[in-house]
Design a protein around this motif. Sequence first.
Motif, PDB file in Angstrom:
ATOM      1  N   GLU A 173      -3.255  16.065  99.403  1.00  0.00           N
ATOM      2  CA  GLU A 173      -2.375  16.543 100.471  1.00  0.00           C
ATOM      3  C   GLU A 173      -1.295  17.479  99.942  1.00  0.00           C
ATOM      4  N   THR A 174      -1.023  17.429  98.648  1.00  0.00           N
ATOM      5  CA  THR A 174       0.041  18.247  98.056  1.00  0.00           C
ATOM      6  C   THR A 174      -0.527  19.136  96.954  1.00  0.00           C
ATOM      7  N   PRO A 175       0.110  20.269  96.659  1.00  0.00           N
ATOM      8  CA  PRO A 175      -0.384  21.188  95.632  1.00  0.00           C
ATOM      9  C   PRO A 175      -0.420  20.551  94.245  1.00  0.00           C
ATOM     10  N   LEU A 176      -1.462  20.864  93.492  1.00  0.00           N
ATOM     11  CA  LEU A 176      -1.582  20.393  92.113  1.00  0.00           C
ATOM     12  C   LEU A 176      -2.524  21.334  91.370  1.00  0.00           C
ATOM     13  N   THR A 177      -2.045  21.873  90.256  1.00  0.00           N
ATOM     14  CA  THR A 177      -2.838  22.785  89.434  1.00  0.00           C
ATOM     15  C   THR A 177      -2.989  22.171  88.054  1.00  0.00           C
ATOM     16  N   ARG A 178      -4.221  22.163  87.541  1.00  0.00           N
ATOM     17  CA  ARG A 178      -4.498  21.508  86.250  1.00  0.00           C
ATOM     18  C   ARG A 178      -4.932  22.524  85.201  1.00  0.00           C
ATOM     19  N   LEU A 179      -4.249  22.474  84.042  1.00  0.00           N
ATOM     20  CA  LEU A 179      -4.663  23.196  82.849  1.00  0.00           C
ATOM     21  C   LEU A 179      -5.205  22.149  81.886  1.00  0.00           C
ATOM     22  N   GLU A 180      -6.481  22.258  81.546  1.00  0.00           N
ATOM     23  CA  GLU A 180      -7.143  21.196  80.797  1.00  0.00           C
ATOM     24  C   GLU A 180      -7.733  21.710  79.489  1.00  0.00           C
ATOM     25  N   PHE A 181      -7.422  20.997  78.406  1.00  0.00           N
ATOM     26  CA  PHE A 181      -7.937  21.321  77.087  1.00  0.00           C
ATOM     27  C   PHE A 181      -8.897  20.225  76.643  1.00  0.00           C
ATOM     28  N   CYS A 182     -10.039  20.626  76.118  1.00  0.00           N
ATOM     29  CA  CYS A 182     -10.925  19.671  75.491  1.00  0.00           C
ATOM     30  C   CYS A 182     -10.624  19.706  73.991  1.00  0.00           C
ATOM     31  N   PHE A 183      -9.966  18.658  73.502  1.00  0.00           N
ATOM     32  CA  PHE A 183      -9.575  18.578  72.100  1.00  0.00           C
ATOM     33  C   PHE A 183     -10.653  17.878  71.292  1.00  0.00           C
ATOM     34  N   LEU A 184     -10.936  18.435  70.128  1.00  0.00           N
ATOM     35  CA  LEU A 184     -11.922  17.842  69.219  1.00  0.00           C
ATOM     36  C   LEU A 184     -11.273  16.762  68.363  1.00  0.00           C
ATOM     37  N   ALA A 185     -11.964  15.679  68.171  1.00  0.00           N
ATOM     38  CA  ALA A 185     -11.464  14.595  67.323  1.00  0.00           C
ATOM     39  C   ALA A 185     -11.927  14.827  65.883  1.00  0.00           C
ATOM     40  N   LEU A 235     -11.366  28.280  86.546  1.00  0.00           N
ATOM     41  CA  LEU A 235     -11.513  29.389  85.609  1.00  0.00           C
ATOM     42  C   LEU A 235     -11.732  28.824  84.211  1.00  0.00           C
ATOM     43  N   TYR A 236     -12.837  29.230  83.590  1.00  0.00           N
ATOM     44  CA  TYR A 236     -13.125  28.819  82.216  1.00  0.00           C
ATOM     45  C   TYR A 236     -12.566  29.870  81.268  1.00  0.00           C
ATOM     46  N   ILE A 237     -11.696  29.419  80.357  1.00  0.00           N
ATOM     47  CA  ILE A 237     -11.058  30.362  79.441  1.00  0.00           C
ATOM     48  C   ILE A 237     -11.759  30.256  78.094  1.00  0.00           C
ATOM     49  N   GLN A 238     -12.968  30.758  78.065  1.00  0.00           N
ATOM     50  CA  GLN A 238     -13.766  30.738  76.845  1.00  0.00           C
ATOM     51  C   GLN A 238     -14.857  31.788  76.970  1.00  0.00           C
ATOM     52  N   LYS A 239     -14.739  32.806  76.162  1.00  0.00           N
ATOM     53  CA  LYS A 239     -15.731  33.871  76.182  1.00  0.00           C
ATOM     54  C   LYS A 239     -17.089  33.291  75.843  1.00  0.00           C
ATOM     55  N   ALA A 240     -18.059  33.531  76.694  1.00  0.00           N
ATOM     56  CA  ALA A 240     -19.383  32.949  76.487  1.00  0.00           C
ATOM     57  C   ALA A 240     -20.040  33.529  75.242  1.00  0.00           C
ATOM     58  N   GLN A 241     -20.325  32.667  74.281  1.00  0.00           N
ATOM     59  CA  GLN A 241     -21.016  33.055  73.050  1.00  0.00           C
ATOM     60  C   GLN A 241     -22.089  32.016  72.777  1.00  0.00           C
ATOM     61  N   ALA A 248      -2.381  30.717  83.057  1.00  0.00           N
ATOM     62  CA  ALA A 248      -2.639  29.888  81.878  1.00  0.00           C
ATOM     63  C   ALA A 248      -1.726  30.309  80.730  1.00  0.00           C
ATOM     64  N   LEU A 249      -1.543  31.620  80.555  1.00  0.00           N
ATOM     65  CA  LEU A 249      -0.668  32.112  79.488  1.00  0.00           C
ATOM     66  C   LEU A 249       0.788  31.738  79.745  1.00  0.00           C
ATOM     67  N   GLU A 250       1.177  31.715  81.010  1.00  0.00           N
ATOM     68  CA  GLU A 250       2.548  31.331  81.347  1.00  0.00           C
ATOM     69  C   GLU A 250       2.817  29.896  80.886  1.00  0.00           C
ATOM     70  N   LYS A 251       1.835  29.034  81.053  1.00  0.00           N
ATOM     71  CA  LYS A 251       2.006  27.630  80.691  1.00  0.00           C
ATOM     72  C   LYS A 251       1.768  27.379  79.199  1.00  0.00           C
ATOM     73  N   ALA A 252       0.840  28.111  78.609  1.00  0.00           N
ATOM     74  CA  ALA A 252       0.499  27.899  77.196  1.00  0.00           C
ATOM     75  C   ALA A 252       0.322  29.256  76.526  1.00  0.00           C
ATOM     76  N   ILE A 291     -11.148  25.439  77.176  1.00  0.00           N
ATOM     77  CA  ILE A 291      -9.984  25.382  78.061  1.00  0.00           C
ATOM     78  C   ILE A 291     -10.436  25.743  79.470  1.00  0.00           C
ATOM     79  N   LYS A 292      -9.894  25.067  80.453  1.00  0.00           N
ATOM     80  CA  LYS A 292     -10.162  25.482  81.828  1.00  0.00           C
ATOM     81  C   LYS A 292      -8.928  25.252  82.695  1.00  0.00           C
ATOM     82  N   LEU A 293      -8.867  26.029  83.764  1.00  0.00           N
ATOM     83  CA  LEU A 293      -7.752  25.983  84.706  1.00  0.00           C
ATOM     84  C   LEU A 293      -8.343  25.857  86.097  1.00  0.00           C
TER      85      LEU A 293
END
Length: 244
Positions: free
Chosen positions: A232-244, A198-204, A174-178, A220-222
């Motif tokens: 059938e082919t590799p695909l990795t998703r880095l996903e951000f939930c953006f607030l409006a 993987l959820y990238i958010q410390k549980a609070q 995740a750090l490599e990409k962002a 954020i999650k990966l």
Amino acid sequence: MKIFEKYIKPRFDELKVEGLEYLLNNEIKKADFIGVDSVRLLSTAKFVDKLRRAFNLTFTTGIPSKRFFSSFDFYTRPSVMNRTKLSDNVTLLIYHSTASNDEARSHKMRLDSRAFLELHGLNQYHANGEQVELNAKTLEMLNFIFQNKKQAKLLNFDFAFDYREQAQICYDYALEKAPFIAEIPNARPSHQRFKTCLYIQKAQIKDGYQAPLTPLIQNIKLYNKQEKNKLETPLTRLEFCFLA
């Protein structure tokens, strides 16, 4: 990307998410595909009825047995969940919960006068890895919803960065990409609810509430998109939930 360009980007000033454009252009390494996968809105009950009539919607109705992460950043249990499919990939959810009840109370309205409205699966793939084009009904509904912004307020949206590569689902990737993720205090690897995510958010979590990571980013999650969707082919998703 089309959903973002057509429905969300034109509303940057209104939504006060100008920082998102900077992140998209400068901070995140170029992905093979990018786009909005989910949108979440707070709607009036009148607009829900209007939407139902306009698109002749029929729902399956159930009472969820588990709490889940809602649009208002609360872990909440909806009283009733109404679900319908707009296509094989796109799902529309409409529900009331303690959070929508609180919003209604704040306006001294009936508890059922507010509801959450969510569209999921807007950025998906066929098994062969080709992107799925949204059907006419989904596009028409998006136009209908975003033209009624006074009755359906955008709360947040999931923005996906998809990479055609097999990757280890870990914080370092995740750090490599962002790289800017490292500068966010609570953006640290959390529990892995699923082996491929993987959820990238410390549980609070306190009293059902989980604070956003920043004024712009809810969470954020990966995850391994290939394994999740049997591609059938590799695909990795880095996903951000953006607030409006």
